[in-house]
Design a protein around this motif. Sequence first.
Motif, PDB file in Angstrom:
ATOM      1  N   ALA A 162       0.825  -1.207   0.000  1.00  0.00           N
ATOM      2  CA  ALA A 162       0.000   0.000   0.000  1.00  0.00           C
ATOM      3  C   ALA A 162       0.858   1.255   0.000  1.00  0.00           C
ATOM      4  CB  ALA A 162      -0.936  -0.007   1.213  1.00  0.00           C
ATOM      5  N   SER A 163       1.995   1.202   0.708  1.00  0.00           N
ATOM      6  CA  SER A 163       2.896   2.354   0.753  1.00  0.00           C
ATOM      7  C   SER A 163       3.496   2.634  -0.613  1.00  0.00           C
ATOM      8  CB  SER A 163       4.006   2.096   1.772  1.00  0.00           C
ATOM      9  OG  SER A 163       4.936   3.163   1.786  1.00  0.00           O
ATOM     10  N   ARG A 164       3.910   1.583  -1.316  1.00  0.00           N
ATOM     11  CA  ARG A 164       4.468   1.784  -2.656  1.00  0.00           C
ATOM     12  C   ARG A 164       3.435   2.377  -3.601  1.00  0.00           C
ATOM     13  NH1 ARG A 164       6.962  -3.290  -1.424  1.00  0.00           N
ATOM     14  NH2 ARG A 164       5.276  -4.417  -2.471  1.00  0.00           N
ATOM     15  N   ILE A 165       2.196   1.871  -3.510  1.00  0.00           N
ATOM     16  CA  ILE A 165       1.124   2.386  -4.372  1.00  0.00           C
ATOM     17  C   ILE A 165       0.889   3.867  -4.099  1.00  0.00           C
ATOM     18  CG2 ILE A 165      -1.320   2.185  -4.977  1.00  0.00           C
ATOM     19  CD1 ILE A 165       0.391  -0.129  -5.956  1.00  0.00           C
ATOM     20  N   SER A 166       0.859   4.234  -2.809  1.00  0.00           N
ATOM     21  CA  SER A 166       0.602   5.631  -2.446  1.00  0.00           C
ATOM     22  C   SER A 166       1.707   6.552  -2.929  1.00  0.00           C
ATOM     23  CB  SER A 166       0.424   5.758  -0.930  1.00  0.00           C
ATOM     24  OG  SER A 166       1.643   5.490  -0.249  1.00  0.00           O
ATOM     25  N   LEU A 167       2.910   6.001  -3.118  1.00  0.00           N
ATOM     26  CA  LEU A 167       4.037   6.791  -3.626  1.00  0.00           C
ATOM     27  C   LEU A 167       4.051   6.861  -5.149  1.00  0.00           C
ATOM     28  CD1 LEU A 167       6.869   5.513  -1.240  1.00  0.00           C
ATOM     29  CD2 LEU A 167       5.777   7.777  -1.225  1.00  0.00           C
ATOM     30  N   GLY A 168       3.099   6.192  -5.778  1.00  0.00           N
ATOM     31  CA  GLY A 168       2.992   6.247  -7.230  1.00  0.00           C
ATOM     32  C   GLY A 168       3.782   5.182  -7.954  1.00  0.00           C
ATOM     33  N   ILE A 169       4.319   4.194  -7.237  1.00  0.00           N
ATOM     34  CA  ILE A 169       5.040   3.103  -7.884  1.00  0.00           C
ATOM     35  C   ILE A 169       4.030   2.219  -8.598  1.00  0.00           C
ATOM     36  CG2 ILE A 169       6.517   1.087  -7.503  1.00  0.00           C
ATOM     37  CD1 ILE A 169       7.697   2.574  -5.107  1.00  0.00           C
ATOM     38  N   ARG A 170       4.279   1.912  -9.835  1.00  0.00           N
ATOM     39  CA  ARG A 170       3.307   1.222 -10.670  1.00  0.00           C
ATOM     40  C   ARG A 170       3.356  -0.283 -10.441  1.00  0.00           C
ATOM     41  NH1 ARG A 170      -0.440   4.411 -12.373  1.00  0.00           N
ATOM     42  NH2 ARG A 170      -0.614   3.658 -14.518  1.00  0.00           N
ATOM     43  N   THR A 171       2.192  -0.906 -10.497  1.00  0.00           N
ATOM     44  CA  THR A 171       2.107  -2.354 -10.368  1.00  0.00           C
ATOM     45  C   THR A 171       2.446  -3.014 -11.699  1.00  0.00           C
ATOM     46  OG1 THR A 171      -0.202  -2.523 -11.019  1.00  0.00           O
ATOM     47  CG2 THR A 171       0.242  -2.055  -8.688  1.00  0.00           C
ATOM     48  N   LEU A 172       2.580  -4.346 -11.665  1.00  0.00           N
ATOM     49  CA  LEU A 172       2.873  -5.086 -12.887  1.00  0.00           C
ATOM     50  C   LEU A 172       1.791  -4.853 -13.939  1.00  0.00           C
ATOM     51  CD1 LEU A 172       4.527  -7.136 -14.496  1.00  0.00           C
ATOM     52  CD2 LEU A 172       3.321  -8.966 -13.273  1.00  0.00           C
ATOM     53  N   ASN A 173       0.519  -4.967 -13.542  1.00  0.00           N
ATOM     54  CA  ASN A 173      -0.566  -4.774 -14.506  1.00  0.00           C
ATOM     55  C   ASN A 173      -0.594  -3.357 -15.046  1.00  0.00           C
ATOM     56  OD1 ASN A 173      -1.121  -7.383 -13.679  1.00  0.00           O
ATOM     57  ND2 ASN A 173      -3.330  -7.050 -13.530  1.00  0.00           N
ATOM     58  N   GLN A 174      -0.359  -2.387 -14.178  1.00  0.00           N
ATOM     59  CA  GLN A 174      -0.324  -1.002 -14.633  1.00  0.00           C
ATOM     60  C   GLN A 174       0.802  -0.783 -15.630  1.00  0.00           C
ATOM     61  OE1 GLN A 174      -0.142   0.865 -10.726  1.00  0.00           O
ATOM     62  NE2 GLN A 174      -2.030   1.960 -11.190  1.00  0.00           N
ATOM     63  N   THR A 175       1.941  -1.439 -15.406  1.00  0.00           N
ATOM     64  CA  THR A 175       3.086  -1.281 -16.292  1.00  0.00           C
ATOM     65  C   THR A 175       2.738  -1.718 -17.716  1.00  0.00           C
ATOM     66  OG1 THR A 175       4.618  -1.627 -14.449  1.00  0.00           O
ATOM     67  CG2 THR A 175       5.485  -1.942 -16.680  1.00  0.00           C
ATOM     68  N   PHE A 176       2.011  -2.820 -17.843  1.00  0.00           N
ATOM     69  CA  PHE A 176       1.598  -3.267 -19.181  1.00  0.00           C
ATOM     70  C   PHE A 176       0.711  -2.222 -19.846  1.00  0.00           C
ATOM     71  CE2 PHE A 176       2.872  -7.444 -17.625  1.00  0.00           C
ATOM     72  CZ  PHE A 176       3.470  -7.980 -18.750  1.00  0.00           C
ATOM     73  N   GLN A 177      -0.232  -1.673 -19.105  1.00  0.00           N
ATOM     74  CA  GLN A 177      -1.125  -0.684 -19.691  1.00  0.00           C
ATOM     75  C   GLN A 177      -0.378   0.601 -20.019  1.00  0.00           C
ATOM     76  OE1 GLN A 177      -5.121  -0.409 -18.014  1.00  0.00           O
ATOM     77  NE2 GLN A 177      -4.776  -2.318 -16.889  1.00  0.00           N
ATOM     78  N   ASP A 178       0.585   0.986 -19.177  1.00  0.00           N
ATOM     79  CA  ASP A 178       1.394   2.178 -19.457  1.00  0.00           C
ATOM     80  C   ASP A 178       2.150   2.022 -20.776  1.00  0.00           C
ATOM     81  OD1 ASP A 178       0.570   3.242 -17.054  1.00  0.00           O
ATOM     82  OD2 ASP A 178       2.418   2.746 -15.975  1.00  0.00           O
ATOM     83  N   VAL A 179       2.784   0.862 -20.962  1.00  0.00           N
ATOM     84  CA  VAL A 179       3.569   0.626 -22.182  1.00  0.00           C
ATOM     85  C   VAL A 179       2.659   0.625 -23.410  1.00  0.00           C
ATOM     86  CG1 VAL A 179       4.962  -1.079 -23.426  1.00  0.00           C
ATOM     87  CG2 VAL A 179       5.421  -0.603 -21.007  1.00  0.00           C
ATOM     88  N   ALA A 180       1.507  -0.045 -23.287  1.00  0.00           N
ATOM     89  CA  ALA A 180       0.587  -0.099 -24.423  1.00  0.00           C
ATOM     90  C   ALA A 180       0.126   1.297 -24.827  1.00  0.00           C
ATOM     91  CB  ALA A 180      -0.614  -0.981 -24.082  1.00  0.00           C
ATOM     92  N   LYS A 181      -0.242   2.098 -23.848  1.00  0.00           N
ATOM     93  CA  LYS A 181      -0.729   3.443 -24.153  1.00  0.00           C
ATOM     94  C   LYS A 181       0.372   4.315 -24.739  1.00  0.00           C
ATOM     95  CE  LYS A 181      -4.331   3.201 -20.624  1.00  0.00           C
ATOM     96  NZ  LYS A 181      -4.778   3.659 -19.270  1.00  0.00           N
TER      97      LYS A 181
END
Length: 315
Positions: A162-181
Motif C-alpha cells: 500500500a505504501s508503494r502504491i501511495s508513492l505512485g510506484i506502478r504495479t505489474l498490470n499497470q506497467t503493461f497498460q502504461d507501455v501499451a498506451k
Amino acid sequence: MALMQISRFQRLVKNMVFALSLFSALFLFVVALPLQTSVAQPLINGDAVLWKVEGQGTEPSYIYGTLNSSDRRVVDAGAYALSLLRDADYLMVDILDDDAIKQKLFSVMLYNDNRRLRDLVSPETFEKIKVIGYEYGYLARQMNVLKPWAARVVFSSPPSEASRISLGIRTLNQTFQDVAKSQGIEVIQLQAIEEQLQIADALNEADQITLLNTLPAEIQTVEAIYQTRINNFLSQSSGALYQEVLDEVSVLSPEAQTSYLENLVFGRNRQMVSRMVEILQNGNSLTVVDATHLPGQKGVLKLLQAKGFAITPVK
C-alpha cells in the motif's frame, strides 16, 4: 461524512484499486494448510504463467497470468512478456486503469444504512481488524463502515505494498497498460469494474464474514502470506496460486464453496474467454489477467482449447 473522513477513505481506495484484482483480493488468507506447506496439487495448465495461443492461419498470441503487485521482483519478472507486448497489435486486460474506478469502488464499499462491521463480526475478529487496520493508518471507526468483502480487499496486500502504491510506484498490470498506451497499442477491457463490484456486492454476507474471520491476528502474518504469493508467482506456478483459493474457501460449506468459485472464478473465466476470442482469432495480441484464472478444467486456457486454440507454455 466529515471532509477528513472522506479524504482518508479516498486515500484507502487509491491504495487499493490497482493493487488488486477483486477475485484474488477476496481470497487472500490461506487457513486450511500451514503457510509453509501451501503447495499446489497437480493441476492442468498450472505449471506456467506465460502461454502461447495459436489459432488456424493467424499469428500467435500470448496470455500472461500476473500477480498485480508493485514489488520490484514481480515487475521485473514481467520483462519478457513486456517485450512481447511491444510487438503486439492489442493488449487485453481484465480491468482498465481508469481514475473513474476509484469513485465507483468508493461508492459501493461502504454501508449506506445503519449496519456496522463491529455488529456483524465477532469481537475477536473486529479486534484483529482494528489492530491490522492501524498498521495501514486507518482508525476503527473507518473500518467499521466497510462491508465485509471490502474489509478483506483492504487487507489484500500488506502495508508495504500500500505504501508503494501511495508513492505512485506502478504495479505489474499497470506497467503493461502504461507501455501499451505509450506505444499506441489498443487496450481492450475484458470486464468492467461495475461487473466485478456487482459480483462482490452480491456475495452472501454470512459467507463474507466467515472468510473475514480468517484474518490473521498480526500484520507480520499478512506480510508473510503475501511473500508466499510472490514466491509462487516467481516460480511460475499458477497452480500454486489457484490452490491458495481452494484452501481459503475450504472454511465454507460445500454449497458456499461451489457458489463462490462459480461467481468469482468460473463465471468470470467464461465471460473473459467469450470476449477475447475475436481478438485471438486476429492474432498478435497479449492478454494480461490474474494468474489464478489460467489453470484447471474450468480455467481460461482449457476453455480456449475447447474453442479450437492450441496452447503452449512459455518458460
